[in-house]
Write a protein that holds these residues in place. Sequence first.
Motif, PDB file in Angstrom:
ATOM      1  N   VAL A  44     -22.260  66.288  10.319  1.00  0.00           N
ATOM      2  CA  VAL A  44     -20.928  66.727   9.901  1.00  0.00           C
ATOM      3  C   VAL A  44     -20.765  66.379   8.426  1.00  0.00           C
ATOM      4  O   VAL A  44     -21.260  65.355   7.955  1.00  0.00           O
ATOM      5  CB  VAL A  44     -19.809  66.077  10.748  1.00  0.00           C
ATOM      6  CG1 VAL A  44     -19.874  66.554  12.173  1.00  0.00           C
ATOM      7  CG2 VAL A  44     -19.887  64.555  10.703  1.00  0.00           C
ATOM      8  N   ALA A  45     -20.102  67.236   7.705  1.00  0.00           N
ATOM      9  CA  ALA A  45     -19.887  67.031   6.274  1.00  0.00           C
ATOM     10  C   ALA A  45     -18.600  66.250   6.054  1.00  0.00           C
ATOM     11  O   ALA A  45     -17.591  66.489   6.729  1.00  0.00           O
ATOM     12  CB  ALA A  45     -19.814  68.372   5.556  1.00  0.00           C
ATOM     13  N   GLU A  46     -18.629  65.334   5.098  1.00  0.00           N
ATOM     14  CA  GLU A  46     -17.436  64.548   4.802  1.00  0.00           C
ATOM     15  C   GLU A  46     -16.319  65.410   4.219  1.00  0.00           C
ATOM     16  O   GLU A  46     -15.145  65.052   4.302  1.00  0.00           O
ATOM     17  CB  GLU A  46     -17.774  63.419   3.840  1.00  0.00           C
ATOM     18  CG  GLU A  46     -18.677  62.351   4.431  1.00  0.00           C
ATOM     19  CD  GLU A  46     -18.902  61.205   3.467  1.00  0.00           C
ATOM     20  OE1 GLU A  46     -18.017  60.327   3.384  1.00  0.00           O
ATOM     21  OE2 GLU A  46     -19.947  61.200   2.780  1.00  0.00           O
ATOM     22  N   THR A  47     -16.672  66.547   3.657  1.00  0.00           N
ATOM     23  CA  THR A  47     -15.667  67.423   3.044  1.00  0.00           C
ATOM     24  C   THR A  47     -15.011  68.361   4.049  1.00  0.00           C
ATOM     25  O   THR A  47     -14.057  69.045   3.707  1.00  0.00           O
ATOM     26  CB  THR A  47     -16.318  68.260   1.931  1.00  0.00           C
ATOM     27  OG1 THR A  47     -17.470  68.939   2.456  1.00  0.00           O
ATOM     28  CG2 THR A  47     -16.738  67.375   0.770  1.00  0.00           C
ATOM     29  N   TYR A  58     -23.399  62.656  12.843  1.00  0.00           N
ATOM     30  CA  TYR A  58     -23.818  61.773  11.763  1.00  0.00           C
ATOM     31  C   TYR A  58     -23.429  62.363  10.419  1.00  0.00           C
ATOM     32  O   TYR A  58     -23.263  63.582  10.273  1.00  0.00           O
ATOM     33  CB  TYR A  58     -25.328  61.499  11.802  1.00  0.00           C
ATOM     34  CG  TYR A  58     -26.221  62.684  11.501  1.00  0.00           C
ATOM     35  CD1 TYR A  58     -26.634  62.962  10.195  1.00  0.00           C
ATOM     36  CD2 TYR A  58     -26.664  63.531  12.517  1.00  0.00           C
ATOM     37  CE1 TYR A  58     -27.457  64.034   9.912  1.00  0.00           C
ATOM     38  CE2 TYR A  58     -27.489  64.611  12.252  1.00  0.00           C
ATOM     39  CZ  TYR A  58     -27.881  64.860  10.953  1.00  0.00           C
ATOM     40  OH  TYR A  58     -28.699  65.936  10.664  1.00  0.00           O
ATOM     41  N   VAL A  59     -23.266  61.474   9.436  1.00  0.00           N
ATOM     42  CA  VAL A  59     -23.037  61.887   8.056  1.00  0.00           C
ATOM     43  C   VAL A  59     -24.128  61.268   7.190  1.00  0.00           C
ATOM     44  O   VAL A  59     -24.593  60.152   7.451  1.00  0.00           O
ATOM     45  CB  VAL A  59     -21.642  61.468   7.532  1.00  0.00           C
ATOM     46  CG1 VAL A  59     -20.539  62.135   8.328  1.00  0.00           C
ATOM     47  CG2 VAL A  59     -21.469  59.956   7.547  1.00  0.00           C
ATOM     48  N   LEU A  60     -24.533  62.011   6.191  1.00  0.00           N
ATOM     49  CA  LEU A  60     -25.491  61.537   5.201  1.00  0.00           C
ATOM     50  C   LEU A  60     -24.792  61.450   3.855  1.00  0.00           C
ATOM     51  O   LEU A  60     -24.026  62.344   3.485  1.00  0.00           O
ATOM     52  CB  LEU A  60     -26.686  62.490   5.086  1.00  0.00           C
ATOM     53  CG  LEU A  60     -27.582  62.689   6.304  1.00  0.00           C
ATOM     54  CD1 LEU A  60     -28.687  63.686   5.980  1.00  0.00           C
ATOM     55  CD2 LEU A  60     -28.190  61.373   6.743  1.00  0.00           C
ATOM     56  N   ARG A  61     -25.068  60.363   3.145  1.00  0.00           N
ATOM     57  CA  ARG A  61     -24.589  60.256   1.770  1.00  0.00           C
ATOM     58  C   ARG A  61     -25.665  59.514   0.985  1.00  0.00           C
ATOM     59  O   ARG A  61     -25.835  58.310   1.132  1.00  0.00           O
ATOM     60  CB  ARG A  61     -23.260  59.505   1.690  1.00  0.00           C
ATOM     61  CG  ARG A  61     -22.660  59.523   0.272  1.00  0.00           C
ATOM     62  CD  ARG A  61     -21.515  58.558   0.107  1.00  0.00           C
ATOM     63  NE  ARG A  61     -20.323  58.947   0.830  1.00  0.00           N
ATOM     64  CZ  ARG A  61     -19.171  58.265   0.774  1.00  0.00           C
ATOM     65  NH1 ARG A  61     -19.098  57.163   0.017  1.00  0.00           N
ATOM     66  NH2 ARG A  61     -18.128  58.661   1.468  1.00  0.00           N
ATOM     67  N   GLY A  62     -26.408  60.266   0.169  1.00  0.00           N
ATOM     68  CA  GLY A  62     -27.473  59.651  -0.610  1.00  0.00           C
ATOM     69  C   GLY A  62     -28.486  58.967   0.279  1.00  0.00           C
ATOM     70  O   GLY A  62     -29.080  59.573   1.171  1.00  0.00           O
ATOM     71  N   GLY A  63     -28.669  57.645   0.061  1.00  0.00           N
ATOM     72  CA  GLY A  63     -29.621  56.886   0.855  1.00  0.00           C
ATOM     73  C   GLY A  63     -28.995  56.173   2.027  1.00  0.00           C
ATOM     74  O   GLY A  63     -29.551  55.183   2.510  1.00  0.00           O
ATOM     75  N   LEU A 282     -17.789  53.704   2.967  1.00  0.00           N
ATOM     76  CA  LEU A 282     -18.379  54.697   3.860  1.00  0.00           C
ATOM     77  C   LEU A 282     -18.122  54.395   5.331  1.00  0.00           C
ATOM     78  O   LEU A 282     -17.613  55.246   6.077  1.00  0.00           O
ATOM     79  CB  LEU A 282     -19.884  54.810   3.584  1.00  0.00           C
ATOM     80  CG  LEU A 282     -20.656  55.824   4.447  1.00  0.00           C
ATOM     81  CD1 LEU A 282     -20.080  57.224   4.283  1.00  0.00           C
ATOM     82  CD2 LEU A 282     -22.142  55.798   4.080  1.00  0.00           C
ATOM     83  N   LEU A 283     -18.496  53.213   5.795  1.00  0.00           N
ATOM     84  CA  LEU A 283     -18.371  52.907   7.225  1.00  0.00           C
ATOM     85  C   LEU A 283     -16.924  52.941   7.678  1.00  0.00           C
ATOM     86  O   LEU A 283     -16.593  53.566   8.699  1.00  0.00           O
ATOM     87  CB  LEU A 283     -18.991  51.541   7.529  1.00  0.00           C
ATOM     88  CG  LEU A 283     -18.840  51.064   8.980  1.00  0.00           C
ATOM     89  CD1 LEU A 283     -19.515  52.018   9.940  1.00  0.00           C
ATOM     90  CD2 LEU A 283     -19.384  49.649   9.140  1.00  0.00           C
ATOM     91  N   GLY A 284     -16.045  52.267   6.929  1.00  0.00           N
ATOM     92  CA  GLY A 284     -14.641  52.248   7.316  1.00  0.00           C
ATOM     93  C   GLY A 284     -14.035  53.636   7.382  1.00  0.00           C
ATOM     94  O   GLY A 284     -13.273  53.959   8.303  1.00  0.00           O
ATOM     95  N   GLY A 285     -14.417  54.482   6.415  1.00  0.00           N
ATOM     96  CA  GLY A 285     -13.903  55.846   6.424  1.00  0.00           C
ATOM     97  C   GLY A 285     -14.361  56.635   7.628  1.00  0.00           C
ATOM     98  O   GLY A 285     -13.578  57.369   8.245  1.00  0.00           O
ATOM     99  N   VAL A 286     -15.634  56.491   8.000  1.00  0.00           N
ATOM    100  CA  VAL A 286     -16.158  57.214   9.161  1.00  0.00           C
ATOM    101  C   VAL A 286     -15.474  56.748  10.440  1.00  0.00           C
ATOM    102  O   VAL A 286     -15.055  57.560  11.281  1.00  0.00           O
ATOM    103  CB  VAL A 286     -17.688  57.029   9.257  1.00  0.00           C
ATOM    104  CG1 VAL A 286     -18.203  57.521  10.608  1.00  0.00           C
ATOM    105  CG2 VAL A 286     -18.385  57.785   8.132  1.00  0.00           C
ATOM    106  N   LEU A 287     -15.348  55.433  10.623  1.00  0.00           N
ATOM    107  CA  LEU A 287     -14.726  54.918  11.847  1.00  0.00           C
ATOM    108  C   LEU A 287     -13.270  55.353  11.947  1.00  0.00           C
ATOM    109  O   LEU A 287     -12.800  55.765  13.024  1.00  0.00           O
ATOM    110  CB  LEU A 287     -14.825  53.392  11.876  1.00  0.00           C
ATOM    111  CG  LEU A 287     -16.226  52.784  11.859  1.00  0.00           C
ATOM    112  CD1 LEU A 287     -16.154  51.265  12.004  1.00  0.00           C
ATOM    113  CD2 LEU A 287     -17.114  53.377  12.939  1.00  0.00           C
TER     114      LEU A 287
END
Length: 432
Positions: A44-47, A58-63, A282-287
């Motif tokens: 899924v895209a964060e945008t 799952y989301v990917l952001r860089g590494g 990142l983690l807090g935003g996803v949760l």
Amino acid sequence: MSEPPRFDRGHTDDLMSFLAASPTPYHAVANAAERLEKAGFRQVAETDAWDGTTGGKYVLRGGAIVAWYVPEGAAAHTPFRIVGAHTDSPNLRVKPRPDSGAHGWRQVAVEIYGGPLLNSWLDRDLGLAGRLSLRDGSTTLVNVDRPLLRVPQLAIHLDRSVNADGLKLDKQRHTQPVWGMGDDVRDGDLIAFLEETAGLPSGAVTGWDLMVHSVEPPAYLGRDRELVAGPRMDNLLSVHAGTAALAAAAGRGSELSCIPVLAAFDHEENGSQSDTGADGPLLGGVLERSVFARGGSYEDRARAFAGTVCLSSDTGHAVHPNYAERHDPTHHPRVDGGPLLKVNVNNRYATDGSGRAVFAAACEKAGVPFQSFVSNNAMPCGTTIGPITAARHGIRTIDIGVAILSMHSARELCGAKDPFLLANALVAFLEG
């Protein structure tokens, strides 16, 4: 305790393949994502707007990668069970102006990332890999996985005292690898070479995040192949185990009482302060978005976080047979003795007594033994993403890991069974 799991060498074989295919954090998250895709997860895209549907995402952001599985019927306040790890390892990384050289040698200008054992990078066949940013705004991965560079050590004839006084390396002058011959060093040579290697047109690359790696493949070691030698075990061993455990836990589906999560961050080796690090959002935003996508309120978010537990999984120190005095005299973790429970009363690790009980329960359920690790009082203690995760998100966190030797070397060493034992413990933990 449940019946101990029968050792499956196939898990360790797969770990070795994962290590070999993941010379950089960007490759590691791509390989983890590929494994999760095969297990039915979708990116899924964060945008994009997120929905509250069940299943693996799952989301990917860089590494970095954050993946989670929402079981059918999960309430908005359902707590999370998180396996945290990191994708980066100490190494040598290419500078903005990479082309250099002197005295007929062509060299690559590198910067030291994290805290590597510098001597382990000497006289070793090195490849080059990383992420290329293109003129059109896209990125692509590149991996030159063959002997391309070498950091040559000074001959003993020119440094007669090296064995008596010890090797002393200047981080600037003595770490620059050679990759060819010639006096006509020109800006753009290395990037042009990588463009050609990646099948890109000349001038397509406008940015890069490149690093060197040992091209020697992982291998079994010892009389009975009971040890594994390989690169980047700190901490791709945990990323691999966490990925396998999340896929296995997702197979339980509606039986899960929590939402299992894998959070593998970049930049742990230099403090975690980045948008892809554990000290970032990142983690807090996803949760939070997962809670809100299921129709939750801020109250539901607070309830979910209050019931959440994170295992910060990172490698730890096995007792070294040649330096046993550097370890705590009553804590001598051994390879293949099961995962470590890492404790430090000054909060360099996040484990406390209640956390120990959670991990002990998971190990008991899985039939996996575990060991305790604490530093010698006279030695400074390292740290992990554990305390950062606990403080940033207010969630209970426990530090664990696999015992290894040669931590931060270009090539590290662990027991062949420990990765399998860790993965089994993580499955039991993620299942709740």
